[in-house]
Write a protein that holds these residues in place. Structure first.
Motif, PDB file in Angstrom:
ATOM      1  N   ALA A  29      25.589  46.493  45.078  1.00 31.15           N
ATOM      2  CA  ALA A  29      26.336  46.690  46.319  1.00 31.15           C
ATOM      3  C   ALA A  29      25.725  45.898  47.467  1.00 31.15           C
ATOM      4  N   VAL A  30      24.401  45.791  47.469  1.00 38.94           N
ATOM      5  CA  VAL A  30      23.728  45.042  48.536  1.00 38.94           C
ATOM      6  C   VAL A  30      23.912  43.542  48.327  1.00 38.94           C
ATOM      7  N   LEU A  31      23.729  43.089  47.092  1.00 36.26           N
ATOM      8  CA  LEU A  31      23.770  41.657  46.824  1.00 36.26           C
ATOM      9  C   LEU A  31      25.184  41.100  46.790  1.00 36.26           C
ATOM     10  N   MET A  32      26.112  41.868  46.276  1.00 37.29           N
ATOM     11  CA  MET A  32      27.468  41.370  46.114  1.00 37.29           C
ATOM     12  C   MET A  32      28.402  42.101  47.062  1.00 37.29           C
ATOM     13  N   ARG A  33      28.777  41.429  48.080  1.00 37.08           N
ATOM     14  CA  ARG A  33      29.712  42.008  49.041  1.00 37.08           C
ATOM     15  C   ARG A  33      31.107  42.033  48.454  1.00 37.08           C
ATOM     16  N   GLY A  34      32.067  42.495  49.217  1.00 38.97           N
ATOM     17  CA  GLY A  34      33.421  42.740  48.736  1.00 38.97           C
ATOM     18  C   GLY A  34      34.052  41.646  47.917  1.00 38.97           C
TER      19      GLY A  34
END
Length: 75
Positions: A29-34
Protein backbone atom coordinates in the motif's frame (compact mmCIF):
# COMPACT_ATOMS: atom_id res chain seq x y z
CA UNK A 1 16.21 16.54 47.41
CA UNK A 2 14.37 13.28 47.56
CA UNK A 3 13.70 11.07 44.50
CA UNK A 4 10.11 10.64 43.42
CA UNK A 5 8.66 7.27 44.45
CA UNK A 6 8.29 4.70 41.69
CA UNK A 7 4.73 3.92 40.78
CA UNK A 8 3.55 0.64 39.44
CA UNK A 9 1.98 1.09 36.03
CA UNK A 10 -0.44 -1.47 34.72
CA UNK A 11 1.11 -3.58 31.99
CA UNK A 12 -0.36 -2.76 28.61
CA UNK A 13 -1.91 -5.75 26.87
CA UNK A 14 0.41 -7.30 24.34
CA UNK A 15 -0.55 -6.35 20.82
CA UNK A 16 -0.64 -9.25 18.38
CA UNK A 17 2.22 -9.33 15.91
CA UNK A 18 1.13 -8.56 12.37
CA UNK A 19 0.99 -11.50 10.02
CA UNK A 20 3.38 -11.74 7.10
CA UNK A 21 0.47 -11.22 4.71
CA UNK A 22 -0.65 -8.13 6.58
CA UNK A 23 2.87 -6.73 6.62
CA UNK A 24 3.29 -7.33 2.88
CA UNK A 25 -0.03 -5.66 2.14
CA UNK A 26 0.97 -2.66 4.23
CA UNK A 27 4.27 -2.36 2.36
CA UNK A 28 2.42 -2.77 -0.93
CA UNK A 29 0.00 0.00 0.00
CA UNK A 30 2.88 2.36 0.74
CA UNK A 31 4.96 1.49 -2.31
CA UNK A 32 2.19 1.12 -4.85
CA UNK A 33 -0.24 3.96 -5.00
CA UNK A 34 -3.64 3.74 -6.66
CA UNK A 35 -2.58 3.59 -10.32
CA UNK A 36 0.05 0.92 -9.80
CA UNK A 37 -2.31 -1.13 -7.68
CA UNK A 38 -4.95 -0.94 -10.40
CA UNK A 39 -2.41 -2.00 -13.02
CA UNK A 40 -1.39 -4.97 -10.89
CA UNK A 41 -5.02 -6.00 -10.41
CA UNK A 42 -5.67 -5.69 -14.14
CA UNK A 43 -2.61 -7.82 -14.90
CA UNK A 44 -3.79 -10.53 -12.51
CA UNK A 45 -7.27 -10.47 -14.04
CA UNK A 46 -5.64 -10.90 -17.45
CA UNK A 47 -3.66 -13.91 -16.19
CA UNK A 48 -6.83 -15.53 -14.86
CA UNK A 49 -8.63 -14.88 -18.15
CA UNK A 50 -5.73 -16.43 -20.11
CA UNK A 51 -5.91 -19.52 -17.89
CA UNK A 52 -9.66 -19.79 -18.49
CA UNK A 53 -9.20 -19.53 -22.27
CA UNK A 54 -6.44 -22.17 -22.19
CA UNK A 55 -8.74 -24.51 -20.28
CA UNK A 56 -11.56 -23.92 -22.77
CA UNK A 57 -9.17 -24.52 -25.68
CA UNK A 58 -7.97 -27.79 -24.12
CA UNK A 59 -11.54 -28.99 -23.64
CA UNK A 60 -12.44 -28.08 -27.24
CA UNK A 61 -9.38 -29.96 -28.54
CA UNK A 62 -10.44 -33.01 -26.54
CA UNK A 63 -13.97 -32.92 -27.96
CA UNK A 64 -12.72 -32.43 -31.54
CA UNK A 65 -10.21 -35.26 -31.18
CA UNK A 66 -12.90 -37.56 -29.80
CA UNK A 67 -15.22 -36.67 -32.68
CA UNK A 68 -12.45 -37.19 -35.27
CA UNK A 69 -11.49 -40.64 -34.02
CA UNK A 70 -15.05 -41.93 -33.75
CA UNK A 71 -15.92 -44.28 -36.61
CA UNK A 72 -18.99 -43.47 -38.61
CA UNK A 73 -21.84 -45.89 -38.02
CA UNK A 74 -22.95 -48.16 -40.82
CA UNK A 75 -26.58 -47.72 -41.77
Amino acid sequence: MQAAPLRATPASPALPLPSVTGALRAVEAVLMRGGQRTARRNAWTSVLEDRRRAKDRHEAEYVLEAAATRRPRAT
